[in-house]
Design a protein around this motif. Structure first.
Motif, short mmCIF file in Angstrom:
data_model
loop_
_atom_site.label_atom_id
_atom_site.label_comp_id
_atom_site.label_asym_id
_atom_site.label_seq_id
_atom_site.Cartn_x
_atom_site.Cartn_y
_atom_site.Cartn_z
N LEU A 107 9.78 -18.03 -21.73
CA LEU A 107 9.59 -16.40 -21.87
C LEU A 107 9.23 -16.16 -23.32
CD1 LEU A 107 12.62 -15.59 -19.82
CD2 LEU A 107 10.18 -15.06 -19.30
N ILE A 108 9.86 -16.86 -24.45
CA ILE A 108 9.54 -16.81 -25.83
C ILE A 108 8.14 -16.78 -26.25
CG2 ILE A 108 10.27 -17.33 -28.12
CD1 ILE A 108 12.94 -17.94 -27.04
N VAL A 154 17.52 -23.47 -17.74
CA VAL A 154 17.57 -22.43 -18.39
C VAL A 154 16.88 -22.06 -19.77
CG1 VAL A 154 19.47 -20.47 -19.20
CG2 VAL A 154 19.79 -21.80 -17.02
N ILE A 166 13.86 -20.18 -20.64
CA ILE A 166 13.88 -19.16 -22.02
C ILE A 166 12.84 -19.47 -23.08
CG2 ILE A 166 15.43 -18.52 -24.20
CD1 ILE A 166 17.72 -18.95 -22.32
#
Length: 361
Positions: free
Chosen positions: A13-14, A6, A10
């Motif tokens: 995505l950032i 996860v 994340i």
């Protein structure tokens, strides 16, 4: 393990969000800068739509033919004993061209002339005798008939001799020789073709709808790709007696001047019938028209004031063109007299482009 996965997602995505966000920010700033930049001004050439007076014209494809043209052929069979011409030669009417063997006829002529001399002597002697009552009227009539018969025989043989000497029936240019000395000719054998070149006939057809616009004496002009850039003039000399019931066309014949003998029978060309009347037409240069699948259009230059300054804008205008002549085209609809239209530089334009007019574009 799941928690680490996860965290990686994340993080990605950032990172990608930052990249795309920065890209969107840059694009928005570029668009904002472009929005405040002045539109480019395109330099073009222009002309004004104007009224011209044109003679209405009818166009057709015409074929040229000699006013006089024949294939020279013999009327009597025989061997060629002499040829008196060269291929391509100009000859006057009556010039001997070919001699066919006439030895038999010459011998017969000599015999007939001897018979005529005898008949003439007998006739004269009978006339002297009848004056002294030593001969009867029947004898005189018989001598007279014999004399006339011998005269007719000589005329007959002379006519045959004339036919054996084949001469040019009219003045003109000869084609390529088709026979040789010693060759046996039969009636109808082509010896050579003979054509007169000045003037020439131009034969063409027109639709029945044009019948009211043409008559004997109407001027015509013809051009042919055999002599590019040259125009030959003439007049309509005859119209067909009926309209063709299949094609609904009428045959027309014009006589074309050919003073330098440049044209030849058999050529074809584009013929223009020039009518005596004139008509007003709105014209622009052909180069002003642009073409696409949606129709023909031109760029019309409009002047407008913006921020105290006069701007010239090129606006697309759909038009309907008509006949073309000497680099100009008739405009049937879409423009009016005085409109300024772009004649060069259209490839650099879009609808609404700012332009400046220059004759050097």
């Amino acid at each position: 393990m799941k928690k680490a996965f996860v965290i990686v997602i994340i993080g990605l995505l950032i990172v990608f969000g930052g990249i795309f966000g920065f890209k969107a920010f840059v694009n928005s700033k570029i668009a904002e800068a472009m929005a405040h930049m002045p539109k480019p001004v395109v330099t073009v050439s222009a002309a004004t739509a104007e009224i011209a007076h044109w003679h209405p014209q009818l166009r057709a494809v015409a074929s040229l033919a000699a006013v006089q043209g024949v294939d020279v052929t013999p009327q009597i069979a025989g061997n060629v004993t002499a040829i008196h011409f060269r291929s391509g030669q100009y000859v006057q009417a009556g010039t001997p061209l070919v001699q066919i063997d006439n030895s038999t006829q010459l011998a017969q002529l000599a015999s007939d002339q001897a018979q005529l001399r005898l008949a003439s002597s007998n006739l004269q002697r009978t006339k002297e005798l009848i004056a002294t009552k030593a001969a009867s009227q029947a004898q005189l009539d018989s001598a007279q008939a014999t004399y006339q018969t011998d005269q007719a025989a000589i005329k007959d043989i002379q006519a045959t001799l004339n036919k054996l000497t084949i001469s040019a029936p009219f003045s003109g240019y000869l084609g390529i020789r088709q026979v040789n000395v010693g060759q046996y000719l039969t009636p109808g054998t082509k010896i050579v073709d003979l054509q007169s070149w000045s003037p020439l006939y131009a034969n063409f057809t027109l639709p029945q709808s044009d019948l009211q616009n043409i008559q004997a004496g109407t001027p015509v002009q013809i051009q042919t790709d055999a002599l590019p850039g040259q125009t030959f003039s003439g007049k309509v000399t005859a119209l067909g007696s009926a309209v063709n019931s299949t094609t609904r066309q009428i045959e027309v014949q014009a006589t074309i001047d050919n003073p330098k003998n440049q044209l030849r029978p058999g050529l074809f060309g584009e013929l223009t019938v020039v009518r005596d009347t004139t008509e007003k037409v709105l014209v622009i240069p052909v180069s002003a028209i642009s073409y696409n699948t949606f129709g023909d259009y031109v760029y019309v230059i409009h002047k407008e004031k913006k921020d105290g300054k006069t701007q010239e804008t090129a606006v697309q205008q759909v038009i309907k063109p008509g006949k073309q002549r000497d680099g100009m085209v008739e405009i049937l609809s879409g423009l009016k007299q005085g409109d300024t239209i772009v004649t060069a530089g259209q490839v650099k334009l879009v609808n609404g482009s700012l332009v400046t007019i220059s004759h050097d574009a």
